[in-house]
Design an enzyme around this catalytic site. Structure first.
Site, PDB file in Angstrom:
ATOM      1  N   HIS A 122      41.788  23.213  18.267  1.00  0.00           N
ATOM      2  CA  HIS A 122      41.880  24.422  17.440  1.00  0.00           C
ATOM      3  C   HIS A 122      42.377  25.610  18.254  1.00  0.00           C
ATOM      4  CE1 HIS A 122      38.668  23.152  14.256  1.00  0.00           C
ATOM      5  NE2 HIS A 122      39.550  22.219  14.480  1.00  0.00           N
ATOM      6  N   ARG A 147      45.975  22.896  16.011  1.00  0.00           N
ATOM      7  CA  ARG A 147      45.828  23.595  14.733  1.00  0.00           C
ATOM      8  C   ARG A 147      45.972  25.080  15.006  1.00  0.00           C
ATOM      9  NH1 ARG A 147      40.299  24.083  11.109  1.00  0.00           N
ATOM     10  NH2 ARG A 147      40.032  25.942  12.389  1.00  0.00           N
ATOM     11  N   TYR A 159      38.115  33.305   8.749  1.00  0.00           N
ATOM     12  CA  TYR A 159      37.415  32.126   9.225  1.00  0.00           C
ATOM     13  C   TYR A 159      38.340  31.282  10.111  1.00  0.00           C
ATOM     14  CZ  TYR A 159      34.819  27.831   9.374  1.00  0.00           C
ATOM     15  OH  TYR A 159      34.143  26.733   9.825  1.00  0.00           O
ATOM     16  N   ASP A 217      44.957  24.869   8.525  1.00  0.00           N
ATOM     17  CA  ASP A 217      43.889  24.616   7.555  1.00  0.00           C
ATOM     18  C   ASP A 217      43.828  25.761   6.547  1.00  0.00           C
ATOM     19  OD1 ASP A 217      41.576  23.926   6.221  1.00  0.00           O
ATOM     20  OD2 ASP A 217      40.409  23.505   8.034  1.00  0.00           O
ATOM     21  N   HIS A 219      41.611  25.870   4.066  1.00  0.00           N
ATOM     22  CA  HIS A 219      40.217  26.049   3.655  1.00  0.00           C
ATOM     23  C   HIS A 219      40.016  26.251   2.152  1.00  0.00           C
ATOM     24  CE1 HIS A 219      39.464  26.960   8.067  1.00  0.00           C
ATOM     25  NE2 HIS A 219      38.696  25.944   7.779  1.00  0.00           N
ATOM     26  N   GLU A 243      46.294  21.521   5.599  1.00  0.00           N
ATOM     27  CA  GLU A 243      44.993  20.953   5.233  1.00  0.00           C
ATOM     28  C   GLU A 243      44.323  21.758   4.127  1.00  0.00           C
ATOM     29  OE1 GLU A 243      42.470  20.790   8.657  1.00  0.00           O
ATOM     30  OE2 GLU A 243      40.642  20.767   7.463  1.00  0.00           O
ATOM     31  N   GLU A 269      37.643  16.828   3.756  1.00  0.00           N
ATOM     32  CA  GLU A 269      36.479  16.960   4.641  1.00  0.00           C
ATOM     33  C   GLU A 269      35.192  17.211   3.856  1.00  0.00           C
ATOM     34  OE1 GLU A 269      38.009  20.339   6.954  1.00  0.00           O
ATOM     35  OE2 GLU A 269      36.267  21.478   6.340  1.00  0.00           O
ATOM     36  N   ARG A 290      40.941  13.221   5.203  1.00  0.00           N
ATOM     37  CA  ARG A 290      40.165  14.068   6.117  1.00  0.00           C
ATOM     38  C   ARG A 290      38.684  13.727   6.158  1.00  0.00           C
ATOM     39  NH1 ARG A 290      40.559  16.810  10.044  1.00  0.00           N
ATOM     40  NH2 ARG A 290      39.667  18.799   9.421  1.00  0.00           N
ATOM     41  N   HIS A 319      37.634  14.370   9.941  1.00  0.00           N
ATOM     42  CA  HIS A 319      37.095  15.702  10.236  1.00  0.00           C
ATOM     43  C   HIS A 319      36.247  15.646  11.513  1.00  0.00           C
ATOM     44  CE1 HIS A 319      34.571  19.322   8.604  1.00  0.00           C
ATOM     45  NE2 HIS A 319      35.622  19.745   9.282  1.00  0.00           N
ATOM     46  N   ASP A 323      30.153  20.427  14.052  1.00  0.00           N
ATOM     47  CA  ASP A 323      29.007  20.141  13.181  1.00  0.00           C
ATOM     48  C   ASP A 323      28.939  18.661  12.801  1.00  0.00           C
ATOM     49  OD1 ASP A 323      31.157  21.863  11.722  1.00  0.00           O
ATOM     50  OD2 ASP A 323      30.354  20.652  10.102  1.00  0.00           O
ATOM     51  N   GLU A 346      40.776  15.050  14.770  1.00  0.00           N
ATOM     52  CA  GLU A 346      40.403  16.430  15.128  1.00  0.00           C
ATOM     53  C   GLU A 346      39.335  16.373  16.219  1.00  0.00           C
ATOM     54  OE1 GLU A 346      38.322  18.526  12.004  1.00  0.00           O
ATOM     55  OE2 GLU A 346      39.074  20.447  12.699  1.00  0.00           O
ATOM     56  N   TRP A 409      35.807  28.766  -0.885  1.00  0.00           N
ATOM     57  CA  TRP A 409      35.522  28.663   0.528  1.00  0.00           C
ATOM     58  C   TRP A 409      36.809  28.802   1.289  1.00  0.00           C
ATOM     59  CZ3 TRP A 409      35.556  27.770   5.423  1.00  0.00           C
ATOM     60  CH2 TRP A 409      34.413  28.141   6.117  1.00  0.00           C
TER      61      TRP A 409
HETATM   62  O1  EZ4 Z   1      34.810  24.574   8.021  1.00  0.00           O
HETATM   63  O2  EZ4 Z   1      33.188  22.128   9.978  1.00  0.00           O
HETATM   64  O3  EZ4 Z   1      38.777  21.559   9.628  1.00  0.00           O
HETATM   65  N1  EZ4 Z   1      37.754  22.051   9.928  1.00  0.00           N
HETATM   66  C1  EZ4 Z   1      37.040  22.875   9.221  1.00  0.00           C
HETATM   67  C2  EZ4 Z   1      35.668  23.232   9.772  1.00  0.00           C
HETATM   68  C3  EZ4 Z   1      34.665  23.357   8.659  1.00  0.00           C
HETATM   69  C4  EZ4 Z   1      33.265  23.241   9.159  1.00  0.00           C
HETATM   70  C5  EZ4 Z   1      32.293  23.077   7.995  1.00  0.00           C
HETATM   71  O4  EZ4 Z   1      31.048  22.727   8.419  1.00  0.00           O
HETATM   72  O5  EZ4 Z   1      37.442  23.286   8.161  1.00  0.00           O
HETATM   73  O6  EZ4 Z   1      35.723  24.378  10.532  1.00  0.00           O
HETATM   74 CO    CO Z   2      39.119  21.991   7.481  1.00  0.00          CO
END
Ligand code: EZ4
Ligand code: CO
Length: 409
Positions: A122, A147, A159, A217, A219, A243, A269, A290, A319, A323, A346, A409
């Site tokens: 990332h 990414r 984000y 991404d 999101h 993505e 994801e 994903r 993914h 986390d 990833e 989101w």
């Molecule tokens: O938002 O893992 O592609 N990765 C992502 C992550 C997700 C978090 C959610 O828990 O979009 O950053």
């Molecule tokens: Co993502």
């Protein structure tokens, strides 16, 4: 062989992780990841109250039957809490089977189809110089794909963009969940984003040339027509993938995106089951799956969705944020090594603190990840160390538009 116990370990070394540990009467143990970012304790309770008592006495070798017992037998199907819980059981049973067979799990899935897994890291920046530094750092660490996420003029907090520039040589420090009892609010403006992003990719291509694989991404923040427009405007920069361009619970909406752009698409994801991918795969509306082992019911369904995807020339892009615990990461590395239609993995490295609790056998050499040759998944947990990091509430941020409307989101 029988299962004699299934215990849930909640620990927070840098971030929260929920781990299931299954023990057999032969003394073999298996680990599974049940971490659901921001909803961790719901899965922990689902496991300890409703799943663990059903596992005692079962034959740990019957992985498929146990999966179907928990999925079909529970009446209530799908959903992230249920599927994270089932995932943990599935992974732990594969771990046990590998240890008993004295083979790493990828050998049980058909053996290696490649030497290692190409990964992407990332890179992010609040402006172009910061972004370029971040890309250079990732290349120095061995990443062969990155990414790209950047700040957007007029949007306060975006984000996926590190709040601090990274000190030279330091690893990526951006944490996708804020610790605290209430989620942080960020803002969003899709039109500003659609105007700005192509200028970023143009600058990155000018600086780094045509070869470096670049990903982005979205999101889930665009409507289908906005996603189509973005895909089209990014075509000159030859993305590896775009993505989560739309909230894809409406799979049909991807037909519109697909008609307008040749930018490859990656989705899933937040998906829990193969049915969430049914239209997307059958109609070849995406290029990369994903799904994460942890949120998709484990290794068994991940292998099944990838076999379905293979019929449509769709590849994996599992993914891999922090986390997904070291256990969940290992689970999908074994799948990625074994399947023919692997795409890319990833990889956000887990922190040094996380690694004091989880011992991982994976290697990352020349940009290639490998799960290692230890029997089973290749991850062990230090429960004494785990107990020194109690759970702390932590939530992903959310975002609102200028007028205060909650946004996707
Ligand atoms: O938002 O893992 O592609 N990765 C992502 C992550 C997700 C978090 C959610 O828990 O979009 O950053
Ligand atoms: Co993502």
């Amino acid at each position: 062989m029988k299962i004699i116990s299934a215990t849930v370990i909640v620990t927070s070394p840098s971030r929260n992780f929920v781990t299931l540990k299954i023990t057999t009467d032969d003394g073999v143990t298996g680990l599974g990841d049940a971490t659901l970012n921001g909803r961790e304790l719901a899965v922990a309770a689902y496991l300890s109250e409703h799943v663990a008592p059903l596992l005692t006495g079962r034959d740990p070798h019957r992985i498929e039957d146990t999966w179907q017992f928990l999925y079909r037998g529970g009446y209530w199907r799908r959903g992230p809490v249920t599927m994270a819980a089932i995932a943990a059981v599935d992974m732990a049973l594969w771990d046990i089977k590998g240890k008993v067979a004295n083979l790493p799990v990828y050998q049980l899935l058909g053996g290696a189809s490649r030497n290692g897994l190409q990964t992407y890291g990332h890179a992010s920046g609040r402006d172009l110089p910061e972004l370029f530094d971040s890309i250079r750092q990732h290349r120095e660490l061995g990443f062969t794909a990155v990414r790209i996420q950047t700040a957007i003029p007029g949007v306060r907090a975006v984000y996926g963009v590190a709040a601090q520039p990274q000190a030279s040589g330091e690893r990526y420090d951006y944490e996708p969940a804020g610790r605290g009892a209430y989620p942080v609010e960020e803002d969003w403006d899709t039109r500003a984003y659609l105007r700005h992003l192509p200028t970023v990719f143009e600058a990155v291509r000018n600086e780094f040339g045509p070869e470096l694989p670049l990903l982005h991404d979205g999101h889930h923040r665009m409507t289908p027509i906005q996603a189509a427009k973005l895909g089209k405007s990014l075509e000159p920069y030859d993305l590896f993938w775009l993505e989560d361009c739309t909230p894809a619970e409406n799979q049909d909406s991807l037909r519109l995106v697909r008609q307008h752009t040749t930018t490859p698409l990656a989705i899933g994801e937040v998906f829990n089951t193969v049915w969430d991918f049914q239209t997307l795969i059958r109609e070849q509306l995406i290029d990369y799956v994903r799904a994460a082992s942890t949120h998709f019911g484990g290794i068994s369904p991940l292998k099944k969705v990838m076999d379905f995807a293979a019929q449509h020339q769709i590849k994996s892009g599992f993914h891999g944020p922090t986390d997904v615990s070291p256990v969940g990461l290992a689970a999908q590395l074994h799948v990625g090594l074994a399947i023919h239609n692997f795409g890319i993995q990833e990889y956000m490295e887990h922190s040094a603190k996380t690694n004091t609790v989880f011992a991982q056998s994976l290697t990352f050499v020349d940009g290639l990840l490998h799960p290692g040759e230890q029997p089973g998944l290749g991850v062990e947990i230090d429960e004494v160390a785990a107990a020194t990091f109690p759970y702390q509430p932590a939530y992903l941020p959310y975002n609102r538009l200028n007028d205060g409307t909650m946004h996707d989101w």
